[in-house]
Structures are given as C-alpha cells and as structure tokens.
Design a protein around this motif. Sequence first.
Motif, PDB file in Angstrom:
ATOM      1  N   ALA A  75      51.462  26.843   4.405  1.00 49.63           N
ATOM      2  CA  ALA A  75      51.012  26.335   5.410  1.00 49.63           C
ATOM      3  C   ALA A  75      49.984  27.399   6.425  1.00 49.63           C
ATOM      4  CB  ALA A  75      50.701  25.075   5.248  1.00 49.63           C
ATOM      5  N   ASP A  77      47.965  28.376  10.468  1.00 52.96           N
ATOM      6  CA  ASP A  77      47.550  27.253  11.473  1.00 52.96           C
ATOM      7  C   ASP A  77      46.176  28.689  11.670  1.00 52.96           C
ATOM      8  OD1 ASP A  77      46.038  26.492  13.607  1.00 52.96           O
ATOM      9  OD2 ASP A  77      47.514  25.659  14.090  1.00 52.96           O
ATOM     10  N   LYS A 169      46.807  25.564   1.822  1.00 55.43           N
ATOM     11  CA  LYS A 169      45.969  24.624   2.540  1.00 55.43           C
ATOM     12  C   LYS A 169      45.882  25.239   3.965  1.00 55.43           C
ATOM     13  CE  LYS A 169      45.922  20.814   1.006  1.00 55.43           C
ATOM     14  NZ  LYS A 169      45.283  19.694   0.539  1.00 55.43           N
ATOM     15  N   THR A 171      44.619  25.401   8.188  1.00 56.16           N
ATOM     16  CA  THR A 171      43.345  24.892   9.939  1.00 56.16           C
ATOM     17  C   THR A 171      43.326  25.869  10.220  1.00 56.16           C
ATOM     18  OG1 THR A 171      43.645  22.922  10.804  1.00 56.16           O
ATOM     19  CG2 THR A 171      45.433  24.165  10.958  1.00 56.16           C
ATOM     20  N   LYS A 192      40.439  24.100   3.353  1.00 56.92           N
ATOM     21  CA  LYS A 192      40.739  24.024   4.596  1.00 56.92           C
ATOM     22  C   LYS A 192      40.548  22.237   4.852  1.00 56.92           C
ATOM     23  CE  LYS A 192      37.238  27.427   4.481  1.00 56.92           C
ATOM     24  NZ  LYS A 192      37.354  27.687   2.727  1.00 56.92           N
ATOM     25  N   GLU A 193      41.888  22.353   6.373  1.00 56.97           N
ATOM     26  CA  GLU A 193      42.498  20.500   6.961  1.00 56.97           C
ATOM     27  C   GLU A 193      41.445  20.923   8.217  1.00 56.97           C
ATOM     28  OE1 GLU A 193      44.072  18.133   5.057  1.00 56.97           O
ATOM     29  OE2 GLU A 193      43.027  19.611   3.663  1.00 56.97           O
ATOM     30  N   CYS A 198      45.467  17.909  11.800  1.00 57.74           N
ATOM     31  CA  CYS A 198      46.365  18.826  11.289  1.00 57.74           C
ATOM     32  C   CYS A 198      47.569  18.273  12.347  1.00 57.74           C
ATOM     33  CB  CYS A 198      46.163  19.975  11.381  1.00 57.74           C
ATOM     34  SG  CYS A 198      45.729  20.344   9.797  1.00 57.74           S
ATOM     35  N   ALA A 414      49.194  20.328   8.424  1.00 56.19           N
ATOM     36  CA  ALA A 414      48.399  21.546   6.750  1.00 56.19           C
ATOM     37  C   ALA A 414      49.526  20.921   5.828  1.00 56.19           C
ATOM     38  CB  ALA A 414      47.666  23.063   7.534  1.00 56.19           C
ATOM     39  N   SER A 417      49.745  17.718   4.201  1.00 58.72           N
ATOM     40  CA  SER A 417      49.023  17.537   3.599  1.00 58.72           C
ATOM     41  C   SER A 417      48.918  17.835   1.979  1.00 58.72           C
ATOM     42  CB  SER A 417      46.779  18.280   4.461  1.00 58.72           C
ATOM     43  OG  SER A 417      47.616  19.340   4.147  1.00 58.72           O
TER      44      SER A 417
END
Length: 899
Positions: A75, A77, A169, A171, A192-193, A198, A414, A417
Amino acid sequence: MASELNNSNPDHDYSKEKLKHSSKEEMVSTMTNSMHRSSSRPQLDVSRAAIQEDSEDRNPTILLPNQSDDISHLALDIGGSLIKLVYFSRHEEQSPDDKRRSMKKRFGLSNGNRRSYPILGGRLHFVKFETGKLNECLDFISSKQLHRGGIDSPSWRSGTQTDDNIVIKATGGGAYKFADVLKERLGVSLDKEDEMSCLVAGANFLLKAIRHEAFTHMEGQKEFVQIDHNDMFPYLLVNVGSGVSIIKVDGDGKYQRVSGTNVGGGTFWGLGRLLTKCKNFDELLELSQQGDNSNVDMLVGDIYGGLDYSKIGLSASTIASSFGKTISETKELSDYRPEDISLSLLRMISYNIGQISYLNALRYGLKKIFFGGFFIRGHAYTMDTISFAVHFWSKGQAQAMFLRHEGFLGALGAFMSYEKHGLDYLRAHQLVERFPMEAPCIGGKIHGPPLGNLNEKISWLEKFVQKGTQITAPVPMAPPGTTGMGGFERPSSRGNTLRSDASAALNIGVLHLMPTLEEFPLLADPKMYEPNTIDLLDHGELEYWVTVLSEHLPDLVDKAVASEGGTDDAKRRGDAFAHAFSAHLARLMEEPAAYGKLGLAKLLELREECLREFQFMDAYITIKERENEASLAVLPDLLIELDSMNEEDRLLALIEGVLAANIFDWGSRACVDLYHKGTIIDIYRMSRKKMQRPWRVDDFDMFKEKMLSSGDKKSQPYKRALFFVDNSGADVVLGMLPLARELLRRGTEVVLVANSLPALNDVTALELPEIVAEAAKHCDIIRKAAEAGGLLMDAMVSIQEDGLKNHSTSVSLMVAENGSGGPCIDLRQVSSELAAVAKDADLIILEGMGRAIHTNLNAHFKCDSLKLAMVKNQRLAEKLFNGNIYDCICRFEPGKEQL
Ligand SMILES: CC(C)(COP(=O)(O)O)[C@@H](O)C(=O)NCCC(=O)O
Ligand SMILES: [Mn+2]
C-alpha cells in the motif's frame, strides 16, 4: 552422591556413549537439520544485494531484490514530499514443531487443550522515498515485485495475475497525481483510499496494537505511554506532512477534520531550501542543531533593552517575532548564518503547530494530542518544541504525544483497507518488532551491481555494517541558545546525543505478525505485569549491561563460528554479526528508546535475533550436545541416590540439585571462567557441595509444606505443573528432570516448557523429547509418563498400532514450546501451545536467571509459583538480593486467587 557420579569424567567418556539406536541417530540428525533449515523467524535474503557507493550519503542505499519472499500486499501513501510504502511478506513454512504437533494429533494424543495452529506469520515492512524521486520508488517496487504479490507468490509463479489486473491501495494526493505514471511504469491501477480515513485507521491500529507506540517527549526525555484501549477516544490527531491536518477522532472510522494549517513540513523544507541552500530535509534539521536563533529572531529583550516584560509574564528571551531581526536594512541574507536561519524556521513552525493544535484541543475539550507525519521524524528538538507549546498554552492540561510510526499512518491505513489481512484483529501480544540490519536502509536509492554469490553477500553485509556504524556517530554539541516563546524557555534537548533523521530511520523495525502468540493466562494481573526486573532507563544499568554484552562478544563469535565448523564463511559471517550487534549496542547507548521501550529481556533477545540474521542458528549446539551426553551418563546414579532418601530429604536434594545445576550457564562471564577449571561433573559436584541453607531467598519450607503436608492438613497433589526449563546439560538433565520425576511420581502431570528457538545454551522444545527419551531408558516413571505424554516415538508407534485401546493411565510428561527465542521470557507473548496447556496448571516452576530473575522475579500468578535460580552475576546479586555471586534463590508464592 553416588560413586559413579563422583568418579566419572564425562569430558573423556561421553564420546563412547553415542546413542545406540540408529533410528534415534536419524531422528537427532533430522531434528538438527530441520531446525537449521526452518526457523519460524524469517531470515534475511541478501542475494543480489547491492549498496550505493556514495561516501556523501549517510543513509546507505541498499538493494535487496530477493528478500521479498512471498510478499502479498503493498500500500502506498503518496504525499507532497514523501512516498510511504507498507508491504507485507508472508511465511507459511511448516516448522519442525508443527510437524511434532501434527504427528501427535495423528496419533490421537493431545496435551490437554493443546491446539494446532498453522503458522500464518507475516511481516510488515515500512519504506519511504522522496516524492521527487518517484522513479527510485518504482524501481524498488519493481525489483522486489511488490506490485505482483512478490516473486514467490503463488499467483506470480502460476502466472494467474497479469500486470493489467493488479490493483494497489493508495492514498495521498499523489495517488491521483501519479496514477498514470504507476499504470505506465508498473502496469498497476491504484485503488484510492480517502486520506483522512487512512490516517485515522493507521493511528487507531498503532495505538491499539503496538504496546509502546506512543510517547511523550519533554526536555529531551522520551517516555512511553501505555494507552488504555477502553479509554482511547476521543483524541486529536495532528498529522504534520507537507501541510497539517488536525482531526478529532471519536472511534474506529469516526472522525472529523476540524482544522489544519498550510504552514507545515513543506514550509520548513521549502523556505529552508530557499534560505540556506540545504539540499534536503535532514540536512536542514542537522544544520539547525548548530544554530542560535537569537541572531535571527526578535526577542522581547531586543525590544525592551534586555529586560523582561514581566507584567505579562514574558521573559527577555521570549521570541517576540520569528525572523524579526532580519528586517535590519544594513544586512543581506548572506550575513545570516544558515544554521541560525534553520533553527529559527524550525522553532517558528513547530511552535505554530503546537499552538494551533492546543487551540483545537481546547475547542473540543480534548486532553490527548497525537502528532504524526514525517515532519517530526523522531527529531528531539522538534518534539520538545511542540510539547513545550502544548504544555505551556494548556498550562499542563493537554499532553502532546508522538508516534513511533509517525510517518506511516496513511500508508498503514491504506494497507488495512485490504480486508483479508484482518490486521484490525491483531493485538499487542501478536506483534513482535525486530530490527534486522536492513531495516535502517529504508528509502534508499537502488543501484549498483547485483551480487551473485555468498562472498559478495557477506561483503555487502560488511559494507553495510561499516555504513551502519557510521550513522550512529553523535551529532556535535550545539552552543547554548537563549530564546523561548510565549514565556517559556527553550527546550533543552540539543545535547550531544541528538540524532539526525538518517539515524532516526533505525527506529522503525519490521513488524512480525504472529497470530499464534498469546498472553500467558495465569498472570495474576496482566495489566500491571512488567517482565523486566532491572530498569535500563537507569543509564548506569544500561551502560553496565551493554558492556557485559560487548565483552562477551568475542567468545560468542568463537562459539558461533565453531558451531559451523569454523569455515571461512562462518568466520566472515561471525565478523559481520559482531559488527552489526556492536552497532545495535552503540545505537542503544546513545538512544535507549531507539527500538521502543528497552528492557534486559529485549536486549538479550536482540543478540539472538542478530545471530539468526547472520544465519547462526544455534551457536552453542556442540556444547549443548556434549553436556547433555555427559549429564545423561550420570543420571542413573543420581536417581538411585535420590531414591534411597526419605521424602523430605529427597525434596530438598531435588531443589538443591536444580539450583546447583543452574551453574551451567554459557551466558555468564563468571561461569564460563569456571568451566576452564574442571570437567562438567567436577563443577556440578563443587556447586552441590556449596549449597548451604538458608539460601539468599529461601521459601523451601513453604514449598515443602505444600508438597508433603500430611495428617489433617494433607494437601492434594498438584494437577499439572509447568516447568519453565532453562539450560541444556546438567541443568535440565540432573536438575529439572529429576524434580519433574518427583512430581510425576506424586500424580502431577508435568509440562516441560522450553524455548521455541535456541538462545545461548538453553534447551529448546525440539531438543527435549530426545533428552527425555534417553532419560526414560533409565527410569520407569519418566518412561511411562513420557509415553502417556506422547513424547516417545517408539511408544507412539505402538499406541497407534493398538488403536489407543490400551493407552497408559499414567500421568503425562509433555513438552511445550514457549514462543521465545531469548534467554528470558516475556509472559505477555507466549506460544498458543503454552497458553493452552497453562489453563489446567496449578503450579508454575520458573528456572534460571533469565526467566526467574532478569524477568518475572516480581511477577504474580493465579496459581502457586516457584522461582529457582542461581545468581551468576555479582552486581545483580548485590543489587537485587544484597548478596553475592552464586547465591541461590528459591521463591515460593501461593497463587493469588487462593490468597
Ligand atoms: C544470559 C543469562 C541471563 C542466562 O542465565 P540463565 O537463565 O541460563 O540462568 C545470564 O547468563 C546473564 O545474565 N549473563 C550476563 C551477565 C554476566 O555475564 O555476568
Ligand atoms: Mn539459560
């Protein structure tokens, strides 16, 4: 003592006492080999590793392309300044212990409630890159195949997953901005979260699942805070990234972004770059440490002719206006020192964030403020400045707290999720943080030639170790500053132990997810339980124990290298291990909280983990085997001698035997020196001879009363005793096993609880069945109990053939692994196997210095407990017991529920 015991010279004899049955030999060799092959803890794979040859770079750049075993998920960010990655690697190997368990299951034998779990361990890795260097991040993902579930994942092998249908995933703003680049370069789509969701999910997970995640930082002092899960909400989460988000968190998924400020980490970095020409954030931070902001900031004293403005409580050193002095028309930018500018900038932004946060906490009546985001990056001065601001404005009513995984909240959220990881359900006892040597290299560049053979791998380690040692060098002392803000003085944490971010990166290890770990169910008060007896926050203590470990290092390396035949390869790995472990110790001396809350148990386990990282699976294997054989050779005589005694004398002799045999400790400097002075049996005899009551702690009579009371007061025998055994050789064979036999004879079931992984000369759960089988040859009580407990392979076969019809009615002798790979034991994290057998136990015997003194000396249990150990360290004997080296401890405590 029986004559054979007195006269035998095992150092001479035991080679003849080879195991008689070839099937046994095969079993031993299978056990040993499989142990070497398959540790439940993963090993560092450094094949094709490369290091960046850049002498300017204090944060070495490492490529470990093949370390990505079974990576399942990634994931991202992607923020304005940094890209944060969280990825997961999974291990589903079957350990030898599982084989043992499933075999017993097949035979229909079970240890009480013993359960059999699949090993579903995995690891979470944390990595960061500068957003401006997106390509390096993509190279990293690609080289480790993180986006495809890892090189070894089933989908990758079977080719079921094509790049086109991979979804990751992500963010942060960059998840939108760079979606096309990721599609083009890696062929992956980003799911996209929401960024705020997040951040909150990441923070909630960390606060619930990581025991020492949050800490306060005031005047240079870091203190870990135990968050009460039932009283966690509401809190204010301040995420200081490029900009700042201020979020009120009321529960899982319940939050509101209540404020924010555009003056954040990006502002510090951007303005700093313009004003000082620093190339990166860390350089800017480091520069600030030599700064004096009074050359740049306008102070109250500058306005009031050196005086305080006492009427409103402002001292002369208070900053009246950040950068206020630079309005002088006679000076140019080049007339100001970059160091001073950098510090002024850092203070301005940190105070501002602290003040706005406090105002928001006030607005919503919140007392807890957690600060996250990579602006903070574990920098002591930044944390102190924010803490001062919160403390000052709230008059001590609100508390600023920081998070060890500060920069990874969004990426973790993220990652969470992905529902199937079930990360939300993990709790503190199921997470173990480890600090392998590759952890500090997070976020480096990837380049350099791939390494092909073992030689190259080791030289990579050597190079890495050199770099790793370099980055532990302290930052020089800054001249004392003069200013404060809003009426409080400047924070004091600018001493010579301040770290730049390059080394602060060491602070985040790899999180091992161990779903099979549990809290020991017999702790009387789990919330109050603290395993460590000695407080390493006391600098003198830390220094002492670090020195002890450093001094022991050459001997340990010798043993480790010898355990692998003294090959050149082993020697090089031995050297690399010594450097790596020294670097860990140096780091901890400078920053004791660098790896979370430090205790002696953790320090001693770090050494074992470090050995395993360099592929030394059992440094004391030869010594352990030698001592086992020597002790087994004299066991029959000891048993005859014990059986000739009356009940009372026998019980005393047994406890004396345990205490005397605990002298065989290859982790104690004093004991190792002793071993040069005689054979194993000489030393055992000498140790027994010295046994004189009263021992330094002597509750024997209380224990005897409980065991032997007769007449009206006759007590029921214990139902099940857990024997936390310690060392191999005499310790277990001549000490704990005869005591176990006594309890078995009295109708008590015994579970021998031993380490899951080797540590010094400790016996492991895997080694015990073989030792018990040998002992059983000379003792019917042990044989029958071991058969009943399913410990004897031959017996298991006959039981299978009988269809369990005539299964023995004898009480069982069983073995359980404790879940630990160190010489101490933290009962907050034990194997599920141990937790299961513990439920029916009414007596616990903890043996040895590691398990009964360094840890658990002050632990209370729901059932009766007996702590037995010889103190093999003078300082410890004086400090804890006002005694001397070789004093003995026999502490009995009735169960807390029965008090
Ligand atoms: C590592 C140990 C706790 C192992 O002791 P044990 O549990 O085997 O009795 C102990 O050897 C130790 O604390 N050694 C370091 C101190 C010294 O060398 O004196
Ligand atoms: Mn030990």
